[in-house]
Design an enzyme around this catalytic site. Structure first.
Site, PDB file in Angstrom:
ATOM      1  N   GLU A  98       0.816  -1.205   0.000  1.00  0.00           N
ATOM      2  CA  GLU A  98       0.000   0.000   0.000  1.00  0.00           C
ATOM      3  C   GLU A  98       0.856   1.264   0.000  1.00  0.00           C
ATOM      4  OE1 GLU A  98      -3.194   2.801   0.417  1.00  0.00           O
ATOM      5  OE2 GLU A  98      -2.845   0.900  -0.600  1.00  0.00           O
ATOM      6  N   HIS A 101       2.605   1.898  -3.299  1.00  0.00           N
ATOM      7  CA  HIS A 101       1.619   2.456  -4.228  1.00  0.00           C
ATOM      8  C   HIS A 101       1.462   3.963  -4.001  1.00  0.00           C
ATOM      9  CE1 HIS A 101      -1.907   2.877  -6.675  1.00  0.00           C
ATOM     10  NE2 HIS A 101      -2.678   3.202  -5.645  1.00  0.00           N
ATOM     11  N   HIS A 163     -11.885   5.932  -8.336  1.00  0.00           N
ATOM     12  CA  HIS A 163     -10.426   6.064  -8.212  1.00  0.00           C
ATOM     13  C   HIS A 163      -9.730   5.442  -9.422  1.00  0.00           C
ATOM     14  CE1 HIS A 163      -6.779   6.868  -6.052  1.00  0.00           C
ATOM     15  NE2 HIS A 163      -6.451   5.598  -5.913  1.00  0.00           N
ATOM     16  N   HIS A 270     -20.693  -7.789 -17.026  1.00  0.00           N
ATOM     17  CA  HIS A 270     -19.361  -7.446 -17.537  1.00  0.00           C
ATOM     18  C   HIS A 270     -18.940  -8.401 -18.650  1.00  0.00           C
ATOM     19  CE1 HIS A 270     -15.234  -6.148 -17.711  1.00  0.00           C
ATOM     20  NE2 HIS A 270     -14.781  -7.310 -17.301  1.00  0.00           N
ATOM     21  N   HIS A 328      -4.891  -8.902 -16.821  1.00  0.00           N
ATOM     22  CA  HIS A 328      -6.186  -8.493 -17.378  1.00  0.00           C
ATOM     23  C   HIS A 328      -6.408  -6.993 -17.139  1.00  0.00           C
ATOM     24  CE1 HIS A 328     -10.068  -9.424 -19.083  1.00  0.00           C
ATOM     25  NE2 HIS A 328     -10.697  -8.846 -18.067  1.00  0.00           N
TER      26      HIS A 328
END
Length: 354
Positions: A98, A101, A163, A270, A328
């Site tokens: 985290e 990032h 986000h 989706h 992906h």
């Protein structure tokens, strides 16, 4: 803590800035944009890795970690939380994921601030208006706010999805800024392509938002087979709960547990809409291959579409392996990048064939 975080962000930006300074490219500003674009793409992929490893709450506060600038300083608090719940959400590994990032995000912010500063400082001699770098700066600030709310609102799906979409918006705008610094080409294109491209881009963005909704609701394995969904062509669907946007993770709008049929709906929509996107982008790719200057972009779209299909199906059959799931996500970002380049070239320099 804030000063320490600022220093870390600057340190993370030193290497990409060094690449700009030592580059032999004459247009250093374009090189700066290119390096920022590359780092932003990497940040999006690392953000997907952060989400897919359940590291979004690896540090339960923001912008630091237990009020500290790095997990080293917060080690005792992190270990105490990990001892209470070894699988997370707070562990030493997840805290580092985290915070790395966040450090990468700060470095991108530094580079975009630098772009804006240069654009305004040299606005009289530069070819283009400084407003695009300024809008990028504003978007980065908004993105930072959503990064904060992602943590403070405990991974609320709509916040996490926005986000993601803001990150892709920044990526697309950086592509636009990078392309407008290049030499313009005059293209002779099939008349359908300039009309089809904007629509294709909107449909792609919608599909990515649907994919983000799958990921943020942890619905990737709601259907365990393909092309059927749990043995059915059209399973029992629950659109009411599936697309209630303002709700807590795993809860309905009224606060009850989210029914599994809602997760199935999120997943099924989706994967079903993906066929529309595939057909439309394949058409764009085919039309792009008709012109030598855009042939490589058309080939790239075909290649990424194939990768997206393979990784999407593999995610289901191999029960969501991390590497394939990240790939992906990378494919989605790559499609945004390629279509942004193609959109710019067609809109700015195309001469349709009559």
């Amino acid at each position: 803590m804030l000063i320490q975080l600022a220093i870390i962000g600057l340190l993370f930006a030193v290497f990409p800035l060094a690449l700009v300074l030592i580059s032999k490219e004459q247009n250093k500003f374009r090189k700066l944009i290119a390096v920022t674009l590359f780092l932003t793409f990497d940040l999006i992929i690392f953000g997907a890795f952060t989400r897919l490893t359940d590291s979004g709450l690896g540090c339960p506060d923001w912008p630091g970690c237990y009020g500290e600038a790095n997990p080293f300083q917060a080690h005792s608090e992190i270990k105490a939380a990990e001892t209470l719940l070894p699988t997370g959400p707070v562990t030493v590994a997840k805290a580092w994921i985290e915070m790395i990032h966040r450090y990468l995000a700060m470095s991108v912010g530094v580079l975009i601030i630098l772009q804006m500063g240069i654009a305004w400082w040299k606005r009289k001699s530069m070819r283009h208006s400084p407003w695009l770098p300024t809008i990028l700066f504003v978007l980065v600030g908004i993105q930072g706010a959503f990064g904060k709310w992602t943590v403070t609102m405990k991974l609320q799906p709509i916040i996490v999805t926005i986000h993601l979409m803001l990150a892709l918006t920044i990526l697309g705008m950086l592509v636009w800024a990078w392309q407008r610094e290049a030499t313009q080409l005059v293209l002779k294109l099939p008349p359908l392509l300039p009309r089809l491209l904007p629509f294709a881009f909107v449909i792609l963005v919608l599909q990515i938002a649907l994919g983000g909704w799958v990921s943020t609701n942890y619905a990737a394995l709601a259907c365990h087979d393909y092309p059927l969904c749990n043995g059915e062509v059209v399973p029992q669907l629950d659109f009411e709960h599936a697309y209630t946007l303002w709700r807590e993770l795993g809860r309905t709008g009224s606060g009850d547990f989210l029914p599994f049929s809602a997760l199935i709906t999120i997943h099924w929509v989706h994967r079903s809409f993906a066929w529309v996107v595939f057909a439309l982008l394949a058409s764009v790719a085919w039309l792009s291959r008709q012109q030598a200057e855009t042939k490589q972009l058309g080939n790239a779209i075909f290649a990424v579409l194939l990768m997206q299909f393979m990784t999407g199906v593999a995610t289901i059959y191999f029960s969501w392996p991390l590497a394939i799931a990240v790939l992906h996500n990378a494919g989605a970002a790559l499609l945004v990048l390629i279509l942004s380049v193609l959109n710019y070239r067609v809109r700015s320099s195309a001469v349709p064939v009559s």
